[in-house]
Each structure stands twice: as C-alpha cells, then as structure tokens.
Design a protein around this motif. Structure first.
Motif, short mmCIF file in Angstrom:
data_model
loop_
_atom_site.label_atom_id
_atom_site.label_comp_id
_atom_site.label_asym_id
_atom_site.label_seq_id
_atom_site.Cartn_x
_atom_site.Cartn_y
_atom_site.Cartn_z
N PRO A 259 0.81 -1.24 0.00
CA PRO A 259 0.00 0.00 0.00
C PRO A 259 0.83 1.28 0.00
O PRO A 259 0.84 2.05 0.95
N LEU A 260 1.52 1.50 -1.11
CA LEU A 260 2.24 2.77 -1.26
C LEU A 260 1.23 3.88 -1.61
O LEU A 260 0.18 3.59 -2.19
N PRO A 261 1.57 5.13 -1.32
CA PRO A 261 0.71 6.21 -1.82
C PRO A 261 0.61 6.15 -3.34
O PRO A 261 1.62 5.89 -4.01
N MET A 262 -0.58 6.37 -3.85
CA MET A 262 -0.79 6.32 -5.30
C MET A 262 -1.52 7.58 -5.75
O MET A 262 -2.39 8.08 -5.04
N TYR A 263 -1.14 8.04 -6.92
CA TYR A 263 -1.77 9.26 -7.42
C TYR A 263 -1.99 9.16 -8.91
O TYR A 263 -1.44 8.28 -9.58
N CYS A 264 -2.80 10.07 -9.43
CA CYS A 264 -3.05 10.16 -10.87
C CYS A 264 -2.79 11.59 -11.32
O CYS A 264 -3.23 12.54 -10.66
N ASN A 265 -2.10 11.71 -12.44
CA ASN A 265 -1.78 13.05 -12.96
C ASN A 265 -2.77 13.45 -14.05
O ASN A 265 -3.36 12.59 -14.71
N ALA A 266 -2.90 14.74 -14.23
CA ALA A 266 -3.93 15.25 -15.14
C ALA A 266 -3.36 16.13 -16.23
O ALA A 266 -2.52 17.00 -15.97
N ALA A 267 -3.86 15.91 -17.44
CA ALA A 267 -3.69 16.90 -18.51
C ALA A 267 -4.73 17.98 -18.21
O ALA A 267 -5.87 17.68 -17.88
N LEU A 268 -4.32 19.23 -18.33
CA LEU A 268 -5.17 20.31 -17.84
C LEU A 268 -5.83 21.09 -18.96
O LEU A 268 -5.20 21.39 -19.98
N SER A 269 -7.07 21.46 -18.72
CA SER A 269 -7.74 22.40 -19.64
C SER A 269 -7.59 23.80 -19.06
O SER A 269 -7.00 23.98 -17.98
N ALA A 297 -15.09 8.55 -6.94
CA ALA A 297 -14.93 7.29 -7.68
C ALA A 297 -13.68 6.52 -7.28
O ALA A 297 -13.62 5.30 -7.47
N ALA A 298 -12.67 7.20 -6.78
CA ALA A 298 -11.36 6.55 -6.62
C ALA A 298 -10.78 6.73 -5.21
O ALA A 298 -9.79 7.43 -5.02
N PRO A 299 -11.39 6.05 -4.25
CA PRO A 299 -10.91 6.21 -2.87
C PRO A 299 -9.50 5.66 -2.63
O PRO A 299 -8.87 6.00 -1.63
N HIS A 300 -9.01 4.81 -3.55
CA HIS A 300 -7.65 4.28 -3.35
C HIS A 300 -6.58 5.17 -3.96
O HIS A 300 -5.39 4.85 -3.87
N ILE A 301 -7.01 6.22 -4.60
CA ILE A 301 -6.05 7.19 -5.14
C ILE A 301 -5.88 8.29 -4.10
O ILE A 301 -6.84 8.99 -3.75
N ASP A 302 -4.65 8.42 -3.59
CA ASP A 302 -4.42 9.37 -2.50
C ASP A 302 -4.54 10.82 -2.95
O ASP A 302 -4.89 11.69 -2.17
N LEU A 303 -4.17 11.05 -4.20
CA LEU A 303 -4.28 12.43 -4.69
C LEU A 303 -4.31 12.45 -6.20
O LEU A 303 -3.78 11.57 -6.86
N VAL A 304 -4.95 13.48 -6.70
CA VAL A 304 -4.87 13.78 -8.13
C VAL A 304 -4.00 15.02 -8.27
O VAL A 304 -3.97 15.87 -7.37
N ALA A 305 -3.28 15.09 -9.38
CA ALA A 305 -2.21 16.08 -9.43
C ALA A 305 -2.12 16.73 -10.81
O ALA A 305 -2.31 16.05 -11.83
N PRO A 306 -1.81 18.02 -10.84
CA PRO A 306 -1.76 18.74 -12.12
C PRO A 306 -0.40 18.68 -12.79
O PRO A 306 0.64 18.88 -12.15
N ASP A 307 -0.39 18.39 -14.07
CA ASP A 307 0.83 18.52 -14.88
C ASP A 307 0.81 19.94 -15.43
O ASP A 307 0.07 20.24 -16.38
N ILE A 308 1.62 20.81 -14.86
CA ILE A 308 1.48 22.23 -15.18
C ILE A 308 2.58 22.67 -16.15
O ILE A 308 3.73 22.83 -15.77
N TYR A 309 2.17 22.88 -17.38
CA TYR A 309 3.10 23.36 -18.40
C TYR A 309 2.83 24.83 -18.74
O TYR A 309 3.43 25.37 -19.66
N ALA A 310 1.92 25.45 -17.99
CA ALA A 310 1.59 26.85 -18.26
C ALA A 310 2.83 27.71 -18.03
O ALA A 310 3.63 27.45 -17.13
#
Ligand code: DGJ
Length: 540
Positions: A259-269, A297-310
């Motif tokens: 059970p490592l911390p897990m996250y998902c990254n986002a392409a941003l609008s 929807a995703a309680p096992h995902i500790d965080l969602v995170a922004p991929d910031i190229y701005a």
C-alpha cells in the motif's frame, strides 16, 4: 568462529526485529494540511521526471548525472506495461532490478509512473499482444464511429492491466524493503482524445441510465440521468467517473499487495473555464473541473495532481489552487523545465505542495519546447538546481515546518507588482526588480535598471514559525515585513535576522546575522537562494 558468533547474536534478537521493515510511505492529513511521510517523517519531494523513453537500463547513465546536478532527492521515471509483460503472463523486471539498485547507490527515491492502459490519453504503452487484439481489448468509440484509446469499459483490459500492476507491486513488495519507491502514479494523463465520452453501445446504455447512487451521494446532488444531473458537462462527468473507477480498481489491487501512496496526474484544460471543450483534453482524466467526481470514484487514489506546463503566471497559480484542497494534497508531478517555470517552485511550496518535479530532466537531449525549455542549458538547469541545492539538505525539516505552520509563497508576476499577505499581526510583502541597496523613490540616485527587469525570475516562500518569527527563503526578491495593523504610534522592528539552514537533525544552524546594508532596504535575496530566520518586534 565469527560466523558462529554472528548466528548466536542473531538468534538472540527478538523475531520482530529481524522481520522489521521500513515504515511504508504514506500521506498524512492534519488540520487541513497534508504531508508525505517517508520512513515515518515528513518528506519534501524535490523531483525531476525523466523523459518518456528513459526507462531502460542503457538510458540510466544519462539520467543520474542530471538528478545529481539539479540536487533532486527523487526521480520520477516510467515503468511501461509493454516492458514488464512483453508476452502475456511473462513478467520481466530486469529494468527494475537495475533501477532500484542504482537509486539506492545514488541515494535517490523513486516515483514510478505506471504507463499502462493510458498514457497521455492514448494507449501506446500497452504490450503488443494488447495492441493487436481489439476484439479482446476494445477501444473507445467516438461519436462519428471512429476510435480512441482503450475503453474504460473493457473488462479484459482492466483485468490484464490490473494483473500486470499487481505483479509490479508484488515485485516492489519483495525487492524494495527500504521503499526506494515512495509513490506510484497509476496510468499517465489517463483518458481518451477526440470524444466527450465513449460512444460504444455499452457506454451509451450507461450514459442514458441514471447517475450511480454513489456518485450522487458523493457530490451531495439529487439523482437523475447524466444530462439531468450534469447538464452541459454530462459527458465529461460520465467519462471521469468510469475512468476513475477503472483506475481505482487497478490501484486497489496494487495497494492490497503493497500500500504505497498512489496518485493520478492530469492533462489540464483552461485554468479559468470549469466547462472545458471535451475535445481539448483527454476525456476522463483527473482534470480540475472533475476532481470531486474522481474523489467519489477513486478512494484508493491518495491524490490527483496537475501537470502544469503553463507559462502564464495567473494560470499557473490557479492550477495550484485547484488541486490544493482539504481533501487533496497538492503535488506538482510534472511541470515545464523552462527557466521561467522554475520560479513557480516558490508558490507551489507556499501552497503546501508535497513535491515539485520539472519534466524531461535528464541527459537525453530531447526537449518538449514549447511546453518546456528549448534546451537544458546551464542557466536553465541552474534555475531549478539553485532552489533544490538550498532545500535538499533540509527537505525533511521544511516538510515538517510546512505541515505544522502557516506558509505562503510567491512568484513574480508579469507586471512585477508587489504581492503581499497577512500572517498573524504581520504583513509580508514581496517586491521585485530592486537593487539590494536603496529605495525605488530615491530618484536623486542614478541607477541602471535591475538585471531581472522584465525577466521571469524571482520568488519566495515564508513560514510563520512563531507569532513574531518567520523563515524566509527566496531568490531575486526583496521581502519586507510590516505591522498589518499598527496601533497609534506603534513601530515595527527587525529584532534579528539570521541566515542559515537546518542540519540533518532539524536544528537551525546560523551562518551569520544580517544587519546594516543587508536589512536597511528590506531583505534582499539575490539569484542565489538563501534561507533567513527573522524575528520581529514592535514598540510604541
Ligand atoms: C505530459 C505527459 O504526462 C508526459 O509524459 C509528457 O508526454 C509531457 N506531457 C510532454 O512532454
């Protein structure tokens, strides 16, 4: 003889001591603040992300020198499904053998990026046996009957991805007892291009049905069809829910093993439009307008995170704000590696980010300009390295301080205007493009414009560690403290300003006391970032 003695000594050890493993990394939330704990203590991830194709042993000699040069304490690097399961059911972890060994040798932690079903809204990293079998692993359908990336409704796809991910986590459980790997990113910028939602018959039937009760409840809304509940954003919401559920199932199975911390990254609008054009961003990913759906929807995902190229200051800060939430620790798993983007390290820290990681930071000379730098020249590398050089020795202490105290960070804006905040009875103001001596209104003293004039550099972070005491770190900035609300006749004073740093045990080590020219015109930080410990007072 020695061996026999050793055996005796080991036999005398209580069993749990022999079995003891390093404490697993985890996310801790307290009083609305978040921290990443590694080895039981807060950890600030000073990261770099390798290029997409640097995930092979022969590439690593190009990666480590850059990790060291930039003073990163963490390397984010892909592990691709195609690479660990080239033939179905046959796993090959030889890359990870090398990577883990070298990470230990380089005293660097790892964040593994699981390039599975989705990578940038496509499915290019799946093994050939998946790519070549659309009947078994269906692609999402566009409204006009075309194809997008793999469908989140493909049960075989989910089963196969999940099995590979579990194999990966099992490998980590068995081969990484010290947790060189501190986090795992599940998929990469998940979702599907060219559609608002999957138009396959199965998806359409679900879309025409009611919004699942769990989501309605999670959002505190009243039930109905997707269109009734979400109106114009129904397709976006639908895609987010099913993509997040798919990924949550993968993460849950992996966490059951380790059970490592897990996250998902986002392409941003667009940072300011909560109803983005569904064609402009992969549908389904954890883009900022759908964070609440992902949370439900995703309680096992500790965080969602922004991929910031701005590069735009206002947009960059808005993205940080979107993801820094009581229910979501802020982390910047990818940001552009251009010189102007380095200064966003300061507001990221100031908003409590548990990590920061410019993308494409290795010795492969591939670049993703205009998202990031045209080339990683010395000045660009140094813009990031200078910050990490200051923070790396005290990264854990800073992470603890940020977890426990009010913090604020700032980056120079396009107009170089002053920026300020109030913390307790103090107002802190960041001023840019000033020489270290004198005041801007000293018009009688001729001077050249400051070399940072018009340059996208400059920033600071402060932590209030006592009612009248602050830590201040920054570069290319002048910081001033004043009383937010002075009583009649009350004057503020700088009682003591020390430059220094924290040692490995978290003790402040003073280098020198700043006084005279060094404080008479505010606290002036040059291009070389430093940390100050500032004690303020007032008299009437
Ligand atoms: C965001 C992705 O997550 C990265 O893997 C990479 O493709 C960059 N975009 C672009 O260089």
């Amino acid at each position: 003889m020695i061996r026999a003695l050793l055996a005796l000594a080991l036999a005398a050890l209580p069993l749990p001591a022999l079995a003891a493993k390093a404490e697993l990394p985890r996310i801790v939330t307290q009083n609305g603040r978040h921290a990443l704990f590694v080895d039981g203590r807060p950890f600030l991830m000073l990261g770099v992300q390798a290029n997409n194709s640097s995930n092979y042993p022969a590439m690593l000699p190009l990666v480590w020198p850059m990790v060291e040069r930039v003073h990163a304490n963490t390397l984010e690097i892909p592990v691709a499904w195609e690479q660990i399961e080239p033939a179905e059911g046959q796993f090959d972890f030889s890359y990870l053998d090398v990577l883990l060994k070298q990470a230990r040798e380089h005293d660097t932690r790892l964040v593994l990026l699981w390039f599975g079903t989705w990578k940038n809204g496509s499915s290019t990293y799946v093994p050939e046996w998946v790519k070549q079998n659309p009947a078994r692993f269906p692609q999402a359908r566009t409204a006009s009957g075309g194809y997008s990336s793999l469908s989140s409704f493909g049960k075989n796809t989910l089963n196969a991805d999940r099995r590979a991910f579990v194999a990966l986590m099992t490998y980590l459980r068995d081969h990484d007892p010290d947790n060189s790997v501190i986090m795992v990113q599940v998929e990469n910028e998940s979702g599907q291009w060219s559609l608002g939602r999957d138009y396959s018959p199965e998806a359409t039937a679900l879309f025409e049905g009611p919004v699942p009760a769990a989501l309605v409840k999670g959002l505190g809304r009243t039930g109905g069809t997707w269109r009734q509940v979400f109106g114009k954003t129904a397709e976006t919401a639908f895609s987010a829910w099913y993509t997040a559920q798919y990924i949550d199932a993968v993460a849950a199975a992996g966490k059951a093993v380790k059970p490592l911390p897990m996250y998902c990254n986002a392409a941003l609008s667009d940072a300011f439009n909560a109803e983005p054009d569904p064609m402009g961003v992969p549908a389904g990913g954890p883009n900022w307008p759908v964070i609440p759906i992902w949370k439900a929807a995703a309680p096992h995902i500790d965080l969602v995170a922004p991929d910031i190229y701005a590069h735009d200051w206002k947009a960059y800060l808005a993205y940080l704000d979107h993801y820094a939430r009581p229910d979501n620790p802020l982390m910047v798993p990818e940001t552009g590696n251009a010189l102007d983007q380095a200064r966003f390290f300061w507001p990221a820290l100031g908003k409590g980010s548990i990590g920061f990681s410019p993308f494409g930071f290795d010795g492969d000379d591939y670049t993703n300009y205009p998202l990031g730098a045209k080339t990683l020249d010395d000045a660009t590398v140094e813009a990031f390295a200078a910050n990490y050089r200051l923070f790396r020795p005290m990264a854990r202490t800073w992470a603890k301080i940020a977890f426990e105290n009010p913090i604020w960070g700032v980056a120079k804006g396009p107009d170089a205007a002053d920026q300020s905040t109030v913390m307790g009875r103090w107002k802190a103001t960041a001023i840019f493009e000033q020489w270290q001596f004198g005041e801007p209104d000293w018009t009688w003293l001729q001077r050249d414009p400051h070399p940072t004039k018009g340059q996208p550099v400059g920033g600071a972070v402060i932590a209030q560690i006592g009612p009248d005491e602050f830590l201040v770190a920054g570069a290319n900035v002048r910081m001033r403290f004043s009383l937010a609300k002075a009583a009649p006749g009350e004057r503020s004073q700088l009682l003591r300003v020390e430059q220094g740093s924290f040692d490995a045990s978290g003790n402040w080590v003073m280098r020198n006391v700043w006084n005279g020219d060094q404080v008479d015109y505010g606290l002036n930080f040059t291009a070389r970032p430093v940390m100050l410990r500032v004690r303020l007072g007032s008299v009437q």
